[in-house]
Each structure stands twice: as structure tokens, then as C-alpha cells.
Design a protein around this motif. Structure first.
Motif, PDB file in Angstrom:
ATOM      1  N   ASP A 129     -18.980  11.997   9.094  1.00  0.00           N
ATOM      2  CA  ASP A 129     -19.449  10.159  10.284  1.00  0.00           C
ATOM      3  C   ASP A 129     -18.138  10.454  10.225  1.00  0.00           C
ATOM      4  N   MET A 130     -18.415   9.514  11.515  1.00  0.00           N
ATOM      5  CA  MET A 130     -17.349   8.913  12.014  1.00  0.00           C
ATOM      6  C   MET A 130     -16.669   7.762  11.110  1.00  0.00           C
ATOM      7  N   ALA A 131     -17.984   6.719  10.319  1.00  0.00           N
ATOM      8  CA  ALA A 131     -17.534   5.517   9.849  1.00  0.00           C
ATOM      9  C   ALA A 131     -16.616   6.531   8.162  1.00  0.00           C
ATOM     10  N   ASP A 132     -16.760   7.688   7.428  1.00  0.00           N
ATOM     11  CA  ASP A 132     -16.491   8.168   6.483  1.00  0.00           C
ATOM     12  C   ASP A 132     -14.887   8.180   6.510  1.00  0.00           C
ATOM     13  N   MET A 133     -14.383   8.914   7.904  1.00  0.00           N
ATOM     14  CA  MET A 133     -13.022   9.947   7.760  1.00  0.00           C
ATOM     15  C   MET A 133     -12.171   8.623   8.185  1.00  0.00           C
ATOM     16  N   GLU A 134     -10.890   8.699   8.344  1.00  0.00           N
ATOM     17  CA  GLU A 134      -9.783   8.163   8.963  1.00  0.00           C
ATOM     18  C   GLU A 134      -9.841   8.362  10.435  1.00  0.00           C
TER      19      GLU A 134
END
Length: 1519
Positions: A129-134
Motif C-alpha cells: 500500500d502507498m501509505a505503508d512504504m517510504e
């Protein structure tokens, strides 16, 4: 609490600065309403900041815990200095070039190659998910890809920025990500062609400018089409506003398009010599900028890349056509290259045709007009060729199988531009950016509205700056573009007249239009990003883009097909109507003496406006994703931050507008759980029995009385800007008061404890003092008595030592004398025994050497005979293959080459015949020489019998001399051995261990490569079979008979190839199996066949040349046969069925039923261990013992093929895969046990050669092993990160220390299904237990299980560590403790099952050390030293990255300082000097080579097997 209350002593504020834009300062005293001055402390002194009203207060700084936040919208205070400071910290301190700003990814060009774009990084971001990664460009690409596949909607990625900000690189990495995660299934992969289009477009559309060495001088929109399964099936490219003026003019320090310099740099190539090219400095169109070279770039190498890209796209001849655009030295060469008449071209470049009163007049042009006409023609040619190339690229990128289901568009377009002198190009570019900014503002506004509606908040319209008035000024009725087109239609239109019309129409009516004070030919537009002044000079000419019709007519009549094709497009005059705008945008209109039609008057501005509208319609129909590229400095220096340039670009690209829209509503958003977890310390009452939501509502009503500053949604609580900072201040005050109370109680307790301790210490000291005095008196008395005892003992000791010394000397002398006598006798016995042993060894060695030579000769003769038989069979099959009419039709182009190969083969056959004749002659000479030697031998034997022995004394003397020599040599060897044992034991042992380790490593690497190739071959074979099945469905049924004939030819050719490979004794085999498995013989197959035959002929010729020296050795071999007897033993007797019992007989007609019931049926899982392999082997051995080795070999091959088919059928079944892995290993062990190479004498071996079968079974075992692991890996892939890093199995670990985050979840996030079980270590261990149970049920060796779980644990560690390194929210103390706890569960699981010895536990070490790093103290130098010693497995980059991302989870922690990180780096460099550790992420695709332990199974007997009746194989008969 009002925001003004936050201006207290020590608070951080931002003050404007002329150099750094904003600087940080701290308040020296509290601010009270009514104060006119703020006392501030800067880094270089103090200052007073005037305050006129509340709005004049300087912006507040964010809390320290938000410093370096990866999402700008998560900041508590959203304003320009906060954004600038956050980007500065991330870029310089953390070396992070990517930062989120809501839905926008801000990318700062580092001007340096960073190791963050490898395949391991793509694997880490894939599926996340986009919000989970740098923040990363791959994260945006993954978000677009997931949204497209999940919602089946089209997506767009809009990349914008200034020239040199990295737009092209970001677009390339985006397309590379799609190419990896959406790989095509066609044989010629579409993703490779999509990537190959980049160097082509860079060569013809990019140029060096003062700001960028590889600046895109056109806009590009690529639509990447995806199929049903998410794979790339095609692409399409659209271009916008090519800068054609660069073809004829370049500013100083700039270059023309790269393709010209690449062609000039490669002028010495054979294919380029006809163009008569010279250095780029000799051409006017390439030397105006006085900069023909780019530092660090080789134009010749770049041309090779461009040519390779054309090759991949299948357009080999396109590149040569770009040579026409070069400005050649003479008009004659120009005309020759373009295939036009030189005289006509010279005439119409210097004359023009006019229509006056119905008559046509030819008027000569001035020198300037002729130059302009020449430049206009050059620009038109380049524009037409550019458009033609784009059309050809689109044709090559189109999918062949199906239409795309959805697409992802990547827009790489120029950003907002402003120079000292701005012209028509900047006007169009800024117009496009105005349209894109309007679309961006409305999309951001729509997302905010959707978020509020989703949370059921009361909607209040958010005001945002709409740039519609500026767009209306540009494109509206009587706008700038309309007035420009109107002036272009005027016969005597000029730039001055157009400027005067602009002043009259808009100067008093539009707030966005202004007139400069000192100029009457310029105008000013107030764009959203900046105010730009445009010079009217040249606007009309560039908008018309006029080229005369006469040179175009000459081009149409060109003898070159390409030139004629370029100028025959569209209607007369080459212009395009509106219907063709959707596919291609023309480069200008034509001008002639005839009256033009209306459709010919499409100006560049009109065309650009139409194409831009089409682009906006496309973007509005897709879900957009934004990447804003920022140029950090104008000097192109790596990691240098210029605040002025950054702020300018942030304003221009709309990032600050996003911040302003977010700040206008509720920018800070918390879930109720996170809010309650952090701010529960502010609750005045204990939590009630209600929900967390009600507790949060009750707490906020007490903490923030003004209800307008927050709002409650369904799942989140929303705050106005600055309210999170207010809550943080309240929380800090509450924690401070609690700390003071705790400190007072602790200090009182410590004081009381200290008093009691002092009282106890005084009493203890008194007691010990009195005791010491008494002990001193006792010590004096004891010391006197001890002195007497010591004197007595010393005298006795001296006398005793003298006696013992004399006694020891006597015994030593006796021992040495006796030892010397014993060694002398032993040495004599040893020498005698060594002499006897040496004689026996030498005689044995002579016999073995003789036998070896004889055996080599026999093997060579056998090879020659077999090769001759194989060649006869080859000639026979070649004749049959040439007689097939179908093969001749499909291989018409290869007949001549096959005849040449046949002639070469005949020539080789004649050479072989001559060699055989030579061999026959040598044999006859050997026979005659043998007879002579035998006669001489008989004569010598007769003489020996007659003559008596006369020299026995000499023989004895020689024997004694030889023994003495051997004794001397043996003593020398013994002495040298002793020296080596004394001086070099450690060095010898170290050298041996190092050599063994290096050989072991090389062996492991070779085994890994081989197994990797086997895995890739299995994947390609499956891919080929899928394509063959698809093609078989599309074939006409009437072609079955032809296919049957082709199948026969194919099988025959395959037999020939196998025979040749066997005779040639090569291990290469056929190049690829898929050619042998194809349904029909294609031209591609014939090409491979011819190449293979050529290799076989060359190898046979080389072998014949190698055999020539060996013929000279045959004389010695035949001579030795007379002394050792027959050289070749008689062939062994063939085993009969009656000789071996306990087998299973299977008739040939029943073999199919046996395979079906034993392997294909679904009952295999319920059979006893190894029963299928045992039954098959007994049937194979019975057929072999019955004199049918061919049938036995065929039965074994059929069984292996059936096992492969069963593995493919049960590709997701652990039990079945483990079962066939067991049976494959057992069958391989049985074949090895009963083969002729085993050397065992207690049973009759198999008569046929099992080496090929053993290799096939070994590959099958590896395939089954890899499938077994892939099943488990696919099940674990989605569980690893949530279970190992995110799941909180330690109760109460998070508590009140959750991180202060305000990052909003993206709308494209894929939430977990309601009611689904959350991933945990229990699920991970459950999957690993399933694998362990499957392997244990089949009793697979423990060593094989250890290797399997080593691979599984490596995947777990690599995936978890990569995710940990790329996620800032996981780099905290809590996560380190939780991860270490989860790994301890895994370690206990491995040890409980005895799997810790195979390296499975050792592979956990990197993740364990990462967890320890997160838990360790990070303050002093000692902490740095301990950290470096602890994390010895992690690389330097990994350690620094984890320290950089470390985030405190509570107020008790502090951030890791940059000074500490530098100390760690210095210590790492000093301790790891010379050790290369440049990797950041672990390779999750790494595969450890597997070694199958071989066991000798017990002897098989059919009577011992319990065959269930359910198998229905009663037709087998026991023998």
C-alpha cells in the motif's frame, strides 16, 4: 486553546530571510496580545520582530517529532516555511529525494546515481500500500497499477517540472516498473519494446540546454495497455509541441537534438560513409551553440543504444532515414541524399511564386529570405520525420493478440518556464501548465470533498484559487490565441499590430494582463506560478510555421520512398484536418501562390490548443496520479539545496496550493484508536464503558472548547491547522507535571534510603575496626610461629631437591641410551620393510599403467566404430528429410545453406575415410612390428636359457647401493617432513582450509546457477506449452494431416540430433527444447537446426584432428597386449529373466495403464512411501533382464514424463508435490544403485546406459523441490510483513507511545476484508508446519528439510528487512521489540523440529540485528561502538538507513542525531575497510542451491511389496 497561546518562551517560529528565504528562531519570552515586538533568538544573534496585528505573527514551527515527516500534509502547521524545512531535512539529512504531499509525490533531483531502483526495490514495493512504504516513484506506479487492476479504470501519471528536474528519468523508472510487474506473455515481450522506445525518443526529441544535458524538447504521453491478467499487451505514444526552432538555431552553451551529434560521431561506420558526414563542428545547424560535446557522454555509444532499441522494436531501417536531416556541406549532396533534382531545389530556395491578378509571377528572394526559407524547409522536414517516427513506434508497440482492457498513461510534459526573454514556445508551455494546474486543483478539491462525504462530515465549500480567468484570457473568445490566429490571417499582419490589439482588448478588462512600462511590443501575464513578460517578436512567424509549397512539391516527387511518403500525408499541401488531430499533430501549414482553403490555415497555436484539449479530456477520464519534479540547484551539484529555487518551483508546480487547500479544511486526521492511544493521558476521568469514539468526544470537549476547531467523522477525528500542536503542548505539560510529581517522590525515597544506608555503614565500620585490632594481635603471634616452621621446611627442601636432581639425571641417561639402541634396531626393520613395499608398489604401478593404456585404446576404437554407424544413420535420415515436400515448402530459403552444409559433411566424411585408411595402415605396420618383436623375444628367451648367470655379485652390490640410496632419500624426506611439521603446520592448515572453502564456494555458485537455469527453463517450457495450447485452439482442423507429417519429420530430426550429440560426446545438447516440441517446423526452427548442424560438423572436425596424435600411441598399446594377454575382455553374458527373481513383469500393451493407474490417478497420495518408484523400477529391471533394454529405457522415460505432468497438475498441492519429490529421489537412487558404474557385485546391473536418465531425474528432483518451496512462498508472501513487523502479539506494547502521525490513507488503498483473520506469526508457523508435515510424511532426509527451511527463512528475512528499511513508521523501539519476539518464536519452532543446523537460524541474523539496532541506545560514542559490533552482518547502508528512519514513539525518546550517524559511519568505515558492502536491500529472489543426499536403498523384491487392490494393476506378474 487559541493558536496565539502557542507563542510562548522557547517556541520555534520562522522569520523571512533574503538569502535562505526562511530561518528558524526561538522566542525569548511569552507573547501577550497587544505586544508590538517579539523578542527572537537566531543562530547568529537576537532580533526584534514587529507585530502589527494577530495575522502578522511569524509562522510557528512544527513539533520536533514531525521533523522529516514523509507526508507534508501530516504536518501540524501547513505553510511555506514548514514545507521548505521538511524537504530540506529529508533531502540533506536523510538523503531522501521523495516526499509525499497528499496525492502528489515531490521528487528532488539528486544529480547522483542512487541504488534505490533495482529489482529488489521493485519487489519490495510490488503489492504494498502507498501509505505503508517510504515515498518512491515505484509507490506511485504501484498505486496506479493496483487501482487499475482492482477497479478496472484507466489511470494517468502526470510528471511535470522544470527542465533538468528529472522528469524523463522518473518517466523511465515508472515504465520500467510497469514492465516488470506487468510482464507480457508474448514471445517478443512488449515491455522490452516499451522500454526500447525511450532511447529513440531521447535521441530525436532531447537536447542539451543551459539547465539540463538531456532536456526533453517536446511533451509526451504514453498509454501503456494492459490485458485481462494485468500484463502489458501494447502501448501508444502521443507527442506535443516539438521545438522545431532548435533544428536551425541553438543558444550559446546549448546543442541541437542528440541524433545529429550521434550520427556525426559515428560517421566512420560503413553504413554512414555514403552520407559524407563530418564532425559536428563543421555544420551550421550543430555548431551555433559552440558546445558539441556533453561531459561524460559518448555520442557513438549512444547511437549504438539507439540502434539496439530500433532492433528490439523491429525497425532496423528507420535509423538510416534520420541521416537526411543533417545539414550537409553542399546542395548537391543534399539533393542526392533526398533523391530530388538539385537545380529545381536551388531555384525554389531562392525564388518564390506569387499570384497577381490571376497571373503567376516568380520573384527572387533576398539573402535573408532565402535563409529563412531554407530553415523553414529544414524544420518542416524534421517535424515530418519526427511525426513519422512516432507513428512507426506506435505501430511497433501495438499488441497483436487483443485490445487493451485498460491503460495507464504516463505524461512527461514540460513544466512552467520563465526566462529573460520569453517567446512563443514559453507561451504555449505555460498555457499547457495553466490547464494542468486547473485540472490538478479541481482533482485535489474533489478528493477533499470525497473524504468529507465518506466520513459524513458537514460539507463546507473550501475556497481555492481557480485560474480560470487566466485560462479565459489565453483561450477564450477574443483571447490571446484567437487574436494571434486572426492576425496571422491578415495579409500584412505583424507582431506590432497584434500587440496593439492585445493592449486595446485586455489591458483594462483583465486583471491577469499587463503592459510593460518601457516596451510597446511585449505583454505581461499573471500566471498562477509567476508573472511572465513575453516578447511579441516572432510570435506570428512561429504560429504560422510557414513553408512554401514549391520545395514541398519537389519533395513529393523524390525518388526516395521515405521522402515521398513524408510529404504525401494528408490533403494537398500536407495540412491535416481536425479529424486527424487525434492520431497526429501536424507541424505547420503550407504557403503557396494559390489561394489556400480554410482547412489549410491550421496554425500551430490552434493545433496545440486542440491537442491540449484532447489531452485534458483523456486525463479527466482517468484517475490521475501526480509527480512533481524539483530542481534543487542550477549548478547541477549533487545534494545541494537552494531554498530560493526550491520555493520558486514549489509555487510553480502547485505543491503549495495543495498545502493551502488542505489547510483550508481539516488537514490533521487521526483514527479514534490512534488518538486515544496517544492522548489518553489528558483524560481527567478513567475511560468509561462506552466506545473509544465516545471517550474521544468527551475528552476533546474538555480540551478544546471551540467546536469549530475539530470535527468527528465515522472513523476519524479531524482537526484544523495547528490544533495537533495545541494537543501536543497540553500533553507535554501533563507529562511534565507527572514527571515532577514522580521526581519528588523518588527523590524523597532516595534521601531516606541514603540516611538509613549511612547509619548502617557507621555501625558496620565500628564493628570491623574492633575486629581488625584483635586480628592484628593474632596475626603477630601466628607470624612468629610460622617463621620457625618455614626455616625448617626450607632446609629440608634444599637437601631433597639435590637428591631428586641426581636421581633424575641418572634415569635420563639410561633412558636415552636404551632408546638409541631401540631406534637403531627399529630403523633397520623399517628400512627393510620400506624396500619391500616400494618394490611391490612400483610393480603394481607398472601393471596399472599398462592396463590403462590398453583400455584407452579400446575405448577410442569403440568410439570410432559407433561414430561411423551414427554418420550412416545421419546420411540416411537427411535423405529422408530432404524428400519431404512440406519441409521444402517451409524451408525454401534454407536449401542452399543445407546443401553447403551437406557438402561440408561429405568433405568431413572423406577426411574421416582417409583417417580410417591411415589407421588401417598403421595397424598393419603394428602387426608386422609385433611379429618382429615376438621373434626377437623368443630369441632372447632361448639365449637366456642357454647362457648361465655369471654376475650375481654385481647384482647384490647394486642392490646394496640402491638400498643405501633409498635410505638416504628416506631420511631426507623424513627430515623435511619434520621441518614442515614444526614450522608450517598452521600455515598449511590455513591454506588447505582456504582452498577448500573457495572450492566449496565455487561449487555452490555453479550449482546455484545450474538450478536457476533449470528453474528458468521450466518456466519457459510452461510458457511455451501455454502458447502452443492457445495456437492449437486457433488452428483449422483440416491441417491435422499436415501436422502429423511434420511431426514425423520433427521426430526424425530430433533422433538425428540426439545421435549426433551422443557421437560427438558433447554435453551441450540441443539449444532449446521448445524447438523440438513445436507442432510444426517453422523457419525459425530451421535456422536453429542449421546452426546446430554447423556446430556438430565443426566439433567432429576438431575431434578428428585431436585423434591424429593419438594414433601414434597405438603401437605401444598393441605391443603391450602380447605381455598382458587379450586387451578386451569378452562381453558379459546378458542377464536372463530366470537369473533374477522378485521382479514385476509388465507387458508392453499394459504400460499405459500402469502409468495411468500408478502416477496419473488421484490415488497416489494414499499409497505406501515410495511404492510408485519401487513398482516402476521393478518393471524396468524385469524388461532389462528379459533382453529388452530399449523398452526398459522407454518405460523409465515415460514414467519421468508422467511424473512431470503430475507435478504440473498439482502445482499448488504440497502433499502431492512432496510425494513425487520422494518418488523421484528414490527412483534416482535405485537407478544409480543398479547401474554399471555402481561397482557392486552382489546383483546383476542394468545393461542400458542410465547416465542420461539420472541427469533427467536429477533435474526432476530439483523441479519438484523448487515447486514445493514456491507453493509455501506464495502462501507466505502476503503474511510476512504483517505477521513479523506489524502484528502486536505482546499485550500493551504500543500503549501511549504511538507515533504522532497524521498521514492520511490514500483513496486507492486496499482495505482488508471485514471479518478476515489478521496475519500473525501463528499463520506463518502454520504454513511452515504444513511444509514440514508434508516432507515428514514422505520421510524426506533431514538434510533436505534443513535446506528447504533455510530458503524459506531467507525469504522471510529478506522481505521483512526490505520492508523495514523502506517504512519509517516501523523503525521504532516498539517494532524492534515486537520483531525480536516474533523471531524468537520462529527460532523456537525451528529448534523444536531439529532444523537449526542447516543454516535456517543463521539466515535470521540480519533481521535480528536490525531489531536489536532499533532497541539499542543511540546517544554516545560507546553506543555507536556497541552498535557497530552488534550489527556486523548488516551493511553500512542498511545501518545508516535504519538510523535515519528511526522515529521516537514517545516523549521520553529523542531522535537520532546526525552527529551520532556520522560517528557510526566513521567507525563502520574504519572497521570494514576493504570490505565491499554497497547493497541496501536483500535480494528476495536469491535461491540457495540444493544438494540431494544420496542413500543406498535396500534390495528390492516384489514379494515384499504390499500393492493395494485399488490401484488396479493386477495385470503385473511377479517373476
Amino acid at each position: 486553546m487559541a493558536t496565539t497561546n502557542l507563542y510562548t518562551k522557547g517556541a520555534c517560529v520562522w522569520v523571512p530571510d533574503p538569502e535562505d528565504v526562511w530561518v528558524s528562531a526561538r522566542l525569548l519570552r511569552d507573547f501577550c496580545p497587544g505586544d508590538e515586538q517579539l523578542q527572537l533568538e537566531l543562530s547568529d544573534g537576537r532580533m526584534s520582530h514587529p507585530v502589527t496585528q494577530t495575522s502578522g505573527l511569524p509562522p510557528l514551527g512544527n513539533p520536533d517529532i514531525l521533523e522529516g515527516e514523509n507526508d507534508l500534509t501530516a504536518l501540524s502547521f501547513l505553510h511555506e516555511p514548514a514545507v521548505l524545512h521538511n524537504l530540506h531535512v529529508r533531502f540533506l539529512d536523510y538523503n531522501s529525494i521523495y516526499t509525499y504531499c497528499g496525492i502528489v509525490l515531490v521528487a528532488i533531483n539528486p544529480y547522483e546515481q542512487l541504488p534505490i531502483y533495482g529489482e529488489e526495490v521493485i519487489d519490495a514495493y510490488s503489492g504494498q500500500d502507498m501509505a505503508d512504504m517510504e515515498p518512491h516513484v515505484f509507490s506511485v506506479a504501484e498505486e496506479a497499477y493496483r487501482t487499475m487492476t482492482r477497479e478496472e479504470t484507466n489511470q494517468s501519471i502526470i510528471i511535470s517540472g522544470e527542465s533538468g528536474s528529472g522528469k524523463t528519468v522518473s518517466a523511465k523508472f515508472t515504465m520500467r516498473y510497469f514492465a516488470v510487474v506487468g510482464g507480457a506473455v508474448q514471445q517478443t515481450s512488449v515491455e522490452d519494446r516499451v522500454l526500447a522506445s525511450n532511447p529513440i525518443m531521447e535521441a530525436i526529441g532531447n537536447a542539451k540546454t543551459t539547465r539540463n544535458d538531456n532536456s526533453s524538447r517536446f511533451g509526451k504521453y504514453i498509454e501503456i495497455g494492459f490485458g485481462q491478467n494485468g500484463d502489458i499487451i501494447g502501448a501508444n505514444m502521443r507527442t506535443y509541441l516539438l521545438e522545431k526552432s532548435r533544428v536551425v538555431f541553438q543558444a550559446p552553451m546549448e546543442r541541437n537534438y542528440h541524433i545529429f551529434y550521434q550520427l556525426c560521431a559515428s560517421r566512420d561506420l560503413p553504413e554512414m560513409r555514403a552520407l559524407k558526414l563530418g564532425p559536428a563542428e563543421h555544420f551550421r545547424y550543430t555548431n551555433q551553440g559552440e558546445e558539441t560535446q556533453i561531459p561524460g557522454t559518448d555520442d557513438a555509444v549512444e547511437l549504438d543504444r539507439t540502434r539496439n532499441a530500433f532492433t528490439i522494436l523491429g525497425r532496423h531501417s528507420v535509423l538510416h532515414r534520420w541521416c537526411f536531416c543533417a545539414d550537409d556541406r553542399s546542395l548537391a549532396l543534399f539533393s542526392k541524399l533526398l533523391g530530388v533534382e538539385c537545380a529545381q531545389m536551388a531555384h525554389w530556395l531562392c525564388h518564390r511564386r506569387l499570384a497577381v491578378g490571376g497571373e503567376m509571377l516568380v520573384k527572387p528572394m533576398s539573402g535573408q529570405q532565402a535563409s529563412d526559407a531554407r530553415d523553414a524547409l529544414a524544420k518542416h522536414i524534421y517535424g515530418q520525420l519526427f511525426t513519422w517516427t512516432v507513428l512507426r513506434l506506435n505501430a511497433a508497440l501495438q499488441g497483436q493478440r487483443e485490445q487493451p482492457k485498460s491503460f495507464i498513461g504516463v505524461l512527461d510534459i514540460y513544466g512552467f518556464e520563465t526566462f529573460d526573454r520569453n517567446s512563443f514556445e514559453q507561451f504555449c508551455i505555460n498555457y499547457a501548465n495553466e490547464k494542468l494546474q486547473q485540472q490538478f486543483n479541481r482533482h485535489v478539491f474533489q478528493l477533499e470533498q470525497e473524504e468529507y462525504m465518506r466520513e459524513e462530515l458537514p460539507w463546507r465549500r473550501i475556497e481555492f484559487s481557480d485560474n480560470q480567468p487566466c485560462i479565459t484570457l489565453l483561450e477564450g473568445p477574443l483571447g490571446l490565441l484567437d487574436l494571434l490566429d486572426e492576425e496571422c490571417r491578415m495579409p500584412k499582419g505583424s507582431d506590432e499590430n497584434w500587440a496593439q490589439k492585445l493592449y486595446d482588448q485586455h489591458l483594462t478588462r483583465s486583471a491577469h494582463f499587463r503592459k510593460p512600462r518601457m516596451s510597446n511590443t511585449a505583454f505581461i501575464i499573471l500566471h498562477f506560478a509567476d508573472t511572465v513578460q513575453y516578447e511579441c517578436e516572432g510570435f506570428l512567424d512561429k504560429n504560422r510555421d510557414t513553408v512554401f509549397e514549391e520545395p514541398i512539391n519537389i519533395m513529393k516527387a523524390s525518388q526516395s520512398e521515405l521522402v515521398a511518403e513524408l510529404f504525401q500525408q494528408g490533403a494537398a499541401g500536407g495540412a491535416l484536418t481536425l479529424l486527424t488531430l487525434k492520431s497526429s499533430i501536424p507541424n505547420g501549414s503550407l504557403r503557396s501562390g494559390k489561394r489556400p482553403h480554410r482547412e489549410h490555415k491550421l496554425t500551430v497555436g490552434f493545433q496545440f490548443r486542440q491537442s491540449l484539449q484532447l489531452l485534458m479530456d483523456t486525463l479527466n477520464s482517468t484517475t490521475p496520479h501526480y509527480i512533481r519534479c524539483i530542481k534543487p540547484n542550477d549548478l547541477k551539484k549533487p545534494f545541494e539545496f537552494d531554498p530560493k529555487r526550491i520555493v520558486q518551483q514549489l509555487r510553480a508546480c502547485g505543491v503549495l496550493e495543495t498545502i493551502r487547500i488542505s489547510a483550508a479544511g481539516y488537514p490533521s486526521r487521526w483514527t479514534y484508536e490512534d488518538f486515544f492511544s496517544r492522548y489518553r493521558v489528558l483524560l481527567r476521568q478513567s475511560p468509561g464503558q462506552g466506545t473509544i469514539k465516545t471517550d474521544c468526544q468527551r475528552a476533546l470537549q474538555e480540551l478544546i472548547p471551540d467546536s469549530e476547531l475539530y470535527c468527528f467523522g465515522k472513523t476519524k477525528v479531524f482537526f484544523r491547522a495547528g490544533q495537533v500542536a495545541v494537543l501536543e503542548k497540553l500533553r507535554g505539560e501533563r507529562l511534565h507535571a507527572a514527571v515532577v510529581t514522580i521526581q519528588s517522590r523518588v527523590k524523597g525515597w532516595m534521601a531516606r534510603r541514603r540516611y538509613l544506608h549511612i547509619c548502617w555503614a557507621v555501625l558496620t565500620l565500628q564493628r570491623y575496626t574492633r575486629g581488625r585490632l584483635v586480628r592484628r594481635l593474632a596475626h603477630t603471634l601466628r607470624y612468629t610461629h610460622a617463621a620457625l616452621v618455614v626455616q625448617k621446611t626450607y632446609r629440608m627442601l634444599v637437601v631433597r631437591q639435590l637428591y631428586l636432581m641426581i636421581r633424575e639425571a641418572t634415569i635420563t641417561i639410561q633412558a636415552y641410551i636404551r632408546g638409541m639402541l631401540a631406534r637403531r634396531a627399529y630403523r633397520e626393520l623399517l628400512q627393510q620393510r620400506a624396500a619391500i613395499l616400494l618394490q611391490a608398489t612400483v610393480r603394481g604401478w607398472l601393471q596399472r599403467r599398462a592396463f590403462g593404456r590398453i583400455r584407452a585404446a579400446v575405448v577410442l576404437l569403440q568410439c570410432c566404430v559407433r561414430r561411423q554407424a551414427a554418420r550412416k544413420e545421419l546420411r540416411k535420415l537427411r535423405a529422408e528429410a530432404r524428400s519431404v515436400e512440406k519441409y521444402r515448402e517451409l524451408n525454401k530459403g534454407m536449401e542452399v545453406k543445407l546443401m553447403q552444409l551437406q557438402l561440408r559433411a561429405d568433405h568431413q566424411a572423406r577426411e574421416s575415410a582417409s583417417l580410417r585408411e591411415m589407421l588401417h595402415t598403421e595397424r598393419e605396420a603394428h602387426v608386422s612390428e609385433l611379429e618382429q618383436l615376438r621373434a626377437a623375444l623368443r630369441k632372447l628367451e632361448a639365449q637366456l636359457q642357454v647362457k648361465p648367470q655369471k654376475t650375481p655379485a654385481v647384482s647384490v652390490k647394486e642392490e646394496e647401493e640402491r638400498q643405501r640410496t633409498e635410505e638416504r632419500h628416506a631420511s631426507d624426506v623424513l627430515r623435511l617432513t619434520q621441518k614442515l611439521c614444526v614450522y608450517f603446520p598452521e600455515r598449511m592448515a590455513q591454506a588447505i582450509s582456504n582452498a577448500g572453502a573457495s572450492m566449496k564456494a565455487e561449487l555452490e555458485e555453479e550449482r546455484r546457477r545450474y538450478q536457476g537455469l533449470l528453474r528458468e527453463f521450466t518456466r519457459l517450457e510452461q510458457r511455451y506449452e501455454n502458447l502452443r495450447d492457445m495456437s492449437a485452439l486457433a488452428e483449422v482442423p483440416t491441417c491435422q494431416q499436415k501436422q502429423h507429417k511434420s511431426e514425423k519429420i520433427r521426430l526424425r530430426i530430433k533422433i538425428v540430433l540426439i545421435g549426433q550429440s551422443t557421437c560427438a560426446n558433447t554435453k551441450k545438447g540441443f539449444p532449446s527444447r521448445r524447438w523440438c516440441l513445436s507442432g510444426t517446423i517453422t523457419v525459425e526452427f530451421s535456422t536453429v537446426l542449421v546452426r546446430f548442424l554447423e556446430e556438430q560438423i565443426r566439433s567432429q572436425g576438431a575431434q578428428c584432428r585431436e585423434n591424429l596424435p593419438a594414433l601414434s600411441v597405438h603401437a605401444d598399446c598393441y605391443t603391450l597386449r602380447s605381455f598382458v594377454g587379450p586387451a578386451v575382455a569378452s562381453p558379459p553374458l546378458q542377464a536372463k529373466a530366470g537369473d533374477v527373481t522378485g521382479l514385476l513383469e509388465c507387458k508392453k500393451r499394459d504400460e499405459g495403464r500402469l502409468i495411468k493407474n500408478l502416477i496419473t490417478a488421484s490415488l497416489a497420495a494414499s499409497l505406501p512411501l515410495g511404492l510408485p518408484a519401487q513398482v516402476l523400477f521393478l518393471c524396468v529391471r524385469q524388461a532389462d533382464c528379459s533382453g529388452e533394454p530399449t523398452r526398459a529405457h522407454a518405460l523409465c522415460s515415460t514414467s519421468i514424463a508422467a511424473i512431470k505432468a503430475s507435478l504440473k497438475t498439482h502445482c499448488s498441492d504440497l502433499i502431492m508435490t512432496a510425494l513425487w519429490l520422494k518418488n523421484s529421489c528414490l527412483l534416482a537412487d535405485l537407478l544409480s544403485q543398479y547401474s554399471t558404474q555402481s561397482g557392486l557385485d552382489n546383483f546383476v546391473p542394468l545393461t542400458f546406459n542410465t547416465s542420461e536418465l539420472n541427469r533427467t531425474l536429477s533435474d526432476l528432483c530439483i523441479q519438484a523441490y523448487q515447486q514445493l518451496l514456491s507453493i509455501t512462498e506464495s502462501r507466505l508472501q502476503s503474511l510476512i510483513v504483517p505477521a513479523v513487523l506489524e502484528t502486536e502479539t505482546i499485550p500493551g506494547l504500543s500503549g501511549s507511545g504511538s507515533k504522532l502521525v497524521g498521514s492520511r490513507r490514500r483513496t486507492g488503498s486496499d482495505p482488508r476484508a471485514a471479518g478476515a483473520e489478521a496475519p500473525s506469526m501463528v499463520m506463518v508457523l502454520r504454513e511452515m508446519s504444513a511444509l514440514h508435515t508434508a516432507m515428514n510424511q514422505q520421510e524426506l532426509p533431514i538434510r533436505l528439510q534443513e535446506q528447504a527451511f533455510r530458503q524459506i527463512t531467507y525469504l522471510l528475512v529478506a522481505t521483512a528487512l526490505n520492508s523495514l528499511i523502506l517504512r519509517k513508521d516501523l523503525c521504532c523501539w516498539n517494532c524492534g521489540l515486537q520483531t525480536r519476539y516474533n523471531l524468537s518464536l520462529l527460532e523456537d519452532w525451528l529448534r523444536a523440529r531439529g532444523l537449526q543446523e542447516g543454516g535456517a537460524v543463521a539466515t535470521l541474523e540480519p533481521l535480528i540485528q536490525a531489531a536489536q539496532l532499533l532497541q539499542m541506545s543511540k546517544n554516545s560514542d560507546a553506543d555507536a561502538k556497541a552498535l557497530v559490533q552488534t550489527c556486523h552482518v548488516l551493511s553500512t547502508q542498511q545501518i545508516v538507513k535504519l538510523l535515519t528512519l528511526y522515529s521516537p514513539q514517545s516523549g521520553a525518546e529523542e531522535r537520532v542525531t546526525l552527529n551520532f550517524i556520522r560517528i557510526v559511519q566513521v567507525q563502520l568505515e574504519s572497521e570494514r575497510s576493504g570490505v565491499m558492502q554497497s547493497y541496501l536491500l536483500l535480494d528476495v529472489r536469491r535461491v540457495f542451491p540444493v544438494i540431494f543426499p544420496r542413500h543406498t536403498p535396500p534390495l528390492l523384491n516384489a514379494e515384499q511389496l504390499a500393492i493395494p487392490e485399488c490401484l488396479k494393476i493386477s495385470f503385473l506378474r511377479k517373476t
